[in-house]
Scaffold this active site. Structure first.
Site, PDB file in Angstrom:
ATOM      1  N   LYS A   1       1.124  -1.444   0.227  1.00  0.00           N
ATOM      2  CA  LYS A   1       0.138   0.630   0.275  1.00  0.00           C
ATOM      3  C   LYS A   1       1.104   0.645  -0.017  1.00  0.00           C
ATOM      4  O   LYS A   1       0.705   1.789  -0.589  1.00  0.00           O
ATOM      5  CB  LYS A   1      -0.801  -0.170   1.343  1.00  0.00           C
ATOM      6  N   THR A   2       2.058   1.270   0.695  1.00  0.00           N
ATOM      7  CA  THR A   2       2.288   2.651   1.017  1.00  0.00           C
ATOM      8  C   THR A   2       3.357   3.054  -0.021  1.00  0.00           C
ATOM      9  O   THR A   2       3.048   4.221  -0.108  1.00  0.00           O
ATOM     10  CB  THR A   2       3.576   2.606   2.697  1.00  0.00           C
TER      11      THR A   2
ATOM     12  N   GLU B   1      -3.389   6.060   1.592  1.00  0.00           N
ATOM     13  CA  GLU B   1      -3.652   4.481   1.466  1.00  0.00           C
ATOM     14  C   GLU B   1      -5.384   3.755   2.312  1.00  0.00           C
ATOM     15  O   GLU B   1      -6.099   4.731   2.608  1.00  0.00           O
ATOM     16  CB  GLU B   1      -2.575   3.520   2.926  1.00  0.00           C
TER      17      GLU B   1
END
Length: 490
Positions: free
Chosen positions: A128-129, A172
């Site tokens: 995600k990051t 996110e």
């Protein structure tokens, strides 16, 4: 739309001026705090530790208390935002309830900030990051001035949040506690679905998948689902519901059925090269990355897919991906050191810090390191994160951690959980040793200085030393950056 409205000037929340964040130093909370003060709110908060984010927020004029105390909650506070890590017995939370101050969760605050925007959310167990950061840098280089909030700090710019002036909001979406259901994305990217955070889903991955489906169905008809079908759970989710999902879908990955297919992946030292084929137009492009790992090739492919959906310039997309330098604590090369007994110049030790705390992530770290440095020994210092995760994924941890050459296990970072029998580091170390592949050592010294000295004393040279975990293990790895271990005795 973005050329007509300046989204920095969206009207403020009615009757809300002073907002207090409990747990303000967390990655998601810190980003929200930064956006709030940039939008003109009075912001304050509390946390237990000082870090890069809290120091940055203080420099912006935010008051932060480094202890949770009743006196921190003043009568002029209009709204309190709490991190998911905050317990019900937190003294600030208790007094806020007595004072009838409105209290909302981090994700509800995020949803409020995002509601007027074209929302691009990235969710999944892993990636995600980095994917969020890649998309942000592409959109920014394209001149779109997006707003974003990230779970990590960009290496190049040291950004973790930014208030832009356009309609785009990139962030996110956290599936760990079902909180992502509060968001209403225009584009929803799903990197992967794993056996992770199942305590919120009755230990049933089918319930987790149904929750993802519920989230994706929030996407409007003019938006898009972008999903990696290399992941078996993603693939099954799309296949099973292909007549049930009315939204646009773009699949990606190396899978032969991918709409955007990744192929010819090559790892050249720390750099990555691969090709993507757009099935719709049958056009192919070479992508170069300055960060390693097949997982990052997948992250870049997701970033490419969302950028193309919004018709961004191909040359800018490829340039941005090539220049992307990564995220702090994601396969982060910290320094090079020598062992106590120097045998020669080639006997250096490369020190790496990585946030991964799930077996899949750890496996990626190990595989990436092996490809870059095939002739070096791999030493890992691992700090398990949560007793529940260690218990639920014990057999996978045993298998993956046995792939290194030498393993040091730190005490479990509990993240507020109570002790669970046979889910601690000593038990994990015992089970790894029973497998008989490597020797694992549980380290239970009083402080990180002693641990650093002990680990340093065991280094011989020509090694990769990886500090692995999502807890406070970076406080240990930082000692190796500053060489604060050589004169310490345990």
């Amino acid at each position: 739309m973005s050329s007509i409205i300046n989204f920095k000037k969206i009207p403020k929340m009615k009757n809300i001026n002073h907002i207090y964040l409990i747990g303000i130093g967390g990655s998601g909370m810190g980003g929200i705090a930064k956006i709030l003060i940039k939008k003109g709110y009075k912001v304050s908060g509390s946390d237990l530790i000082s870090n890069f984010i809290t120091k940055n927020l203080i420099s912006l004029g935010i008051t932060i208390y480094f202890k949770h105390k009743i006196k921190n909650i003043t009568n002029d506070i209009d709204l309190i935002v709490i991190s998911s890590a905050i317990k019900h017995n937190n003294p600030e939370l208790i007094i806020a309830k007595k004072l009838n101050i409105t209290i909302i969760s981090r994700v509800k605050m995020l949803a409020e900030l995002m509601k007027f925007y074209y929302q691009i959310t990235i969710t999944g167990a892993h990636g995600k990051t980095t994917t969020t950061a890649m998309i942000y840098e592409i959109y920014k280089l394209s001149g779109l001035d997006p707003t974003f909030i990230n779970g990590g700090i960009l290496k190049y710019s040291k950004e973790y949040a930014y208030l832009g002036s356009s309609k785009y909001f990139i962030t996110e979406a956290d599936e760990s506690d079902k909180s992502f259901l509060y968001l209403k994305p225009t584009i929803g990217i799903v990197t992967n679905i794993e056996n992770e955070h199942l305590d919120y889903y009755k230990n049933n991955i089918e319930i987790l998948k149904k929750t993802f489906l519920k989230f994706l169905k929030k996407i409007p008809c003019y938006g898009c689902i972008i999903i990696c079908i290399d992941n078996i759970h993603n693939y099954e989710l799309i296949k099973k519901n292909k007549f049930n999902i009315k939204q646009n879908i773009i699949t990606y990955g190396s899978h032969k059925n991918s709409d955007i297919q990744l192929y010819n992946y090559k790892q050249k030292g720390y750099k990555t090269q691969f090709y993507i084929l757009e099935k719709k137009t049958y056009s192919s492009f070479k992508i170069n990355l300055s960060i390693p790992g097949y997982h990052n090739a997948l992250n870049a492919t997701a970033a490419y897919a969302v950028s193309k959906f919004n018709n961004l310039n191909n040359k800018i997309i490829l340039k941005s991906l090539k220049n992307f330098q990564g995220i702090i604590r994601r396969f982060d090369i910290l320094t090079t050191i020598y062992p106590e007994k120097r045998i020669g110049y080639q006997q250096t030790i490369i020190v790496i810090n990585d946030y991964g705390h799930h077996p899949t992530e750890i496996n990626m770290t190990i595989n990436t390191a092996r490809k870059i440095w095939p002739n070096r020994s791999l030493i890992m210092v691992f700090q398990p994160h949560r007793y529940s995760r260690t218990k639920n994924l014990l057999k996978y941890f045993i298998k993956v951690l046995s792939k290194v050459d030498k393993l040091f296990l730190l005490k479990v970072y509990s993240a507020g959980e109570t002790f669970i029998k046979n889910a601690d580091s000593e038990y994990l170390s015992k089970k790894i040793n029973e497998l008989g592949i490597i020797i694992s050592q549980f380290i239970n010294f009083k402080n990180y200085y002693n641990i650093a000295h002990y680990i340093y004393s065991k280094l011989k040279g020509n090694e990769i030393l990886i500090f692995q975990g999502a807890g406070d293990i970076n406080n240990l790895s930082s000692l190796f950056i500053n060489k604060k271990f050589q004169n310490t005795k345990h």
